[in-house]
Each structure stands twice: as structure tokens, then as C-alpha cells.
Scaffold this active site. Structure first.
Site, PDB file in Angstrom:
ATOM      1  N   PRO A   2       0.825  -1.215   0.000  1.00  0.00           N
ATOM      2  CA  PRO A   2       0.000   0.000   0.000  1.00  0.00           C
ATOM      3  C   PRO A   2       0.854   1.257   0.000  1.00  0.00           C
ATOM      4  O   PRO A   2       1.815   1.352   0.760  1.00  0.00           O
ATOM      5  CB  PRO A   2      -0.809  -0.112   1.295  1.00  0.00           C
ATOM      6  CG  PRO A   2      -0.296  -1.267   2.036  1.00  0.00           C
ATOM      7  CD  PRO A   2       0.646  -2.037   1.184  1.00  0.00           C
ATOM      8  N   GLU A   3       0.523   2.177  -0.873  1.00  0.00           N
ATOM      9  CA  GLU A   3       1.222   3.461  -0.919  1.00  0.00           C
ATOM     10  C   GLU A   3       0.270   4.548  -0.421  1.00  0.00           C
ATOM     11  O   GLU A   3      -0.822   4.245   0.037  1.00  0.00           O
ATOM     12  CB  GLU A   3       1.696   3.742  -2.344  1.00  0.00           C
ATOM     13  CG  GLU A   3       2.686   2.679  -2.820  1.00  0.00           C
ATOM     14  CD  GLU A   3       3.335   3.024  -4.148  1.00  0.00           C
ATOM     15  OE1 GLU A   3       3.386   4.214  -4.491  1.00  0.00           O
ATOM     16  OE2 GLU A   3       3.800   2.098  -4.827  1.00  0.00           O
ATOM     17  N   LYS A  59       2.743   7.181   4.568  1.00  0.00           N
ATOM     18  CA  LYS A  59       2.029   5.901   4.614  1.00  0.00           C
ATOM     19  C   LYS A  59       1.617   5.510   6.034  1.00  0.00           C
ATOM     20  O   LYS A  59       1.235   4.371   6.273  1.00  0.00           O
ATOM     21  CB  LYS A  59       2.898   4.807   4.000  1.00  0.00           C
ATOM     22  CG  LYS A  59       3.314   5.124   2.565  1.00  0.00           C
ATOM     23  CD  LYS A  59       4.194   4.025   2.017  1.00  0.00           C
ATOM     24  CE  LYS A  59       5.026   4.536   0.859  1.00  0.00           C
ATOM     25  NZ  LYS A  59       5.984   3.531   0.391  1.00  0.00           N
ATOM     26  N   ARG A 265      14.485  -2.267  -6.614  1.00  0.00           N
ATOM     27  CA  ARG A 265      13.055  -2.241  -6.938  1.00  0.00           C
ATOM     28  C   ARG A 265      12.835  -2.327  -8.441  1.00  0.00           C
ATOM     29  O   ARG A 265      13.496  -1.633  -9.223  1.00  0.00           O
ATOM     30  CB  ARG A 265      12.404  -0.940  -6.428  1.00  0.00           C
ATOM     31  CG  ARG A 265      12.654  -0.635  -4.958  1.00  0.00           C
ATOM     32  CD  ARG A 265      12.107  -1.699  -4.024  1.00  0.00           C
ATOM     33  NE  ARG A 265      10.680  -1.876  -4.174  1.00  0.00           N
ATOM     34  CZ  ARG A 265       9.761  -1.147  -3.543  1.00  0.00           C
ATOM     35  NH1 ARG A 265      10.130  -0.210  -2.714  1.00  0.00           N
ATOM     36  NH2 ARG A 265       8.474  -1.365  -3.745  1.00  0.00           N
TER      37      ARG A 265
END
Ligand SMILES: [Zn+2]
Length: 278
Positions: A2-3, A59, A265
Site C-alpha cells: 500500500p502506498e 504511509k 526495486r
């Protein structure tokens, strides 16, 4: 993972159901989720407290109780489920429900298959942004203080690719892997571009694009990729709007999107639209 838009979606949906609810008791099934308190301290302190407001920074979800603030970071797979009256007996708790807040006739379950999520409990103070881990966060792109000079000051000692910089929460809070790729595409910047080569205009574009991308994603309830679901099983629709992240063809020039690894990433970009400056 989740961002910011997903966490904002969770914040909004929890705000509709949680406010004014008083915690009768808490069950902790995996104590490591609670970072700065023992299991017993946590249970003792939140018992009898009422939820008054839910904020967000980057976040982190920020729950305001009577005397405490509860910070919650969902990390990879954290989710909240709110189960009411009729469903309580049918919806059995699972082994992934690690922290359970019990109200009269309802409960809020923190569910996390990977167990990476963390909660922090602090007494309420006037400036909660001086409390760790909130104190280590940079400005959100929406913040008026997130300016070109702020960004330039933050990156001047760094020799990192812009993609890595965008993921650094101490510089800009709230951009994660998906949205950083989208922002760089919008700015025509190669993910490996060094910040030392960026112009003021590039920095300004990064701020504007971050706001645009995040606002659009928030309005669509975030992005549903793999296992992300916000509480209440709301699924986001921003994945239909993604231009480069996990895409194959550039929507602008129709060339093939490339995938590289930057700072560990998976990173997607269009080699035609996002050329290195030098
Ligand atoms: Zn392109």
C-alpha cells in the site's frame, strides 16, 4: 504494497465507521506488531479509549484516541477489517488477525499475512510530528513546504538516481514504487538520472506530477495490485490508469516499456520518452 493513495483510502473508509467507537478490549496475537510497548502495556493503555479522528502522514495512519495516538504502518500486506454485529459469529478470526480491537457489537481486525506491519502508541502531544517515526518523514508533495528549494537542499549531498530519491520517505513522504514510476514517466525523466543533473523545472515537474498522480489515485481508491485491498474490501481502480508501471507498451510513443532494477526495486520506464540527459 500500500502506498499513500491506498493508505488514504483506508483512512477514509475507517473514518466512516470507527469514530466515537470505544475500545472494550484488545487481543494481540503477534506482539511484534506493537513496536514501542509491551503487549500488556498496549492492552492496558488503549482499553476504554475512544477513536476520535484518523489522520495520515505519508504511509502512516494516525489514530487519535482520548489520551494516545496510535500510529499504524501497513508495510507489505497489512489490512484492516471491520466486522459488525450479525457477521461477528460467521466471520471467524484467522491466524493472520494479529491485533483485534473489540467494541460493543463490532471489532476491528488488523490482518497481515507477512507480519511486517507495525503499530506505535504514544501519549498525545501538541506536535505529533516530532514523534518518531513521523519525525523522520519528509514533506508530502501536497504540503506547501514541499518546494523546489526544499528538494534541492535535501538531495544536494546525494549521488543517487532520482528513482531512489523519490522512494526515500525522508525526502518526499508517500511516493512508493508504483507512483514513483508514474511520476518519472510524466516528467520525461529516466529513473537512473542523477539528481545533480536536474534543473529547477525538473524538480517543479516532480512536485506537480506527484500531486497529480497521487490525487488521481486517491480519487480512484488507489491501485489494486496483487493482494492490496483497503478495509471493507474496497478495491482501487488506479491500475487502469497506469502508464508505465507493469505495462508493456508506452501510451505516448508506442515503443516497448523497459524493466530495470533500481535500488532493488523493479522499475518501468519508456526508453524513448525518458532519455538520460547525458
Ligand atoms: Zn514512450
Amino acid at each position: 504494497m500500500p502506498e499513500l493513495p491506498e493508505v488514504e483510502t483506508v483512512r477514509r473508509s475507517l473514518s466512516e465507521i470507527l469514530l466515537k467507537r470505544k475500545i472494550q478490549s484488545v487481543i494481540i496475537n503477534y506482539s511484534k506488531i506493537i513496536s514501542n510497548q509491551t503487549e500488556n502495556e498496549f492492552m492496558e493503555k488503549v482499553k476504554g479509549q475512544t477513536f476520535h479522528k484518523i489522520d495520515r502522514k505519508g504511509k502512516y495512519l494516525i489514530f487519535y484516541l482520548d489520551d494516545y495516538i496510535l500510529l499504524s504502518h501497513l508495510r507489505m500486506e497489512g489490512k484492516y477489517f471491520y466486522i459488525q454485529d450479525m457477521c461477528l459469529s460467521e466471520e471467524e478470526r484467522t491466524k493472520h488477525d494479529h491485533v483485534i480491537f473489540i467494541f460493543e457489537g463490532a471489532e476491528l481486525r488488523y490482518h497481515d499475512t507477512r507480519k511486517f506491519g507495525r503499530m506505535y502508541l504514544y501519549p498525545i502531544v501538541e506536535d505529533i510530528y516530532h514523534i518518531p517515526p513521523l519525525s523522520s518523514l519528509g514533506f508530502e508533495p501536497f504540503d506547501e513546504s514541499c518546494t523546489v528549494s526544499y528538494l534541492k537542499e535535501k538531495v544536494k549531498q546525494r549521488r543517487s538516481p532520482i528513482k531512489t530519491i523519490l522512494l526515500d520517505q525522508s525526502i518526499i513522504a508517500g511516493l512508493g514504487n508504483i507512483y514513483a514510476d508514474e511520476v518519472l514517466f510524466m516528467c520525461h525523466l529516466h529513473p537512473l538520472e542523477l539528481t545533480s543533473t536536474l534543473s529547477d523545472e525538473d524538480f517543479q515537474n516532480i512536485i506537480f506530477s506527484s500531486i497529480l498522480v497521487l490525487n488521481k489515485a486517491i480519487s480512484l481508491g488507489g491501485t489494486t495490485i496483487r493482494s492490496f485491498e483497503s478495509s471493507y474490501h474496497i478495491t482501487g481502480r488506479f491500475q487502469n490508469e497506469l502508464k508505465v508501471h507493469e505495462q508493456k507498451v508506452c501510451p505516448v510513443c508506442k515503443n516497448t516499456i523497459q524493466k530495470i532494477v533500481v535500488g532493488g526495486r523493479g522499475t518501468y520506464y519508456c526508453p524513448t520518452c525518458q532519455k538520460l540527459k547525458s
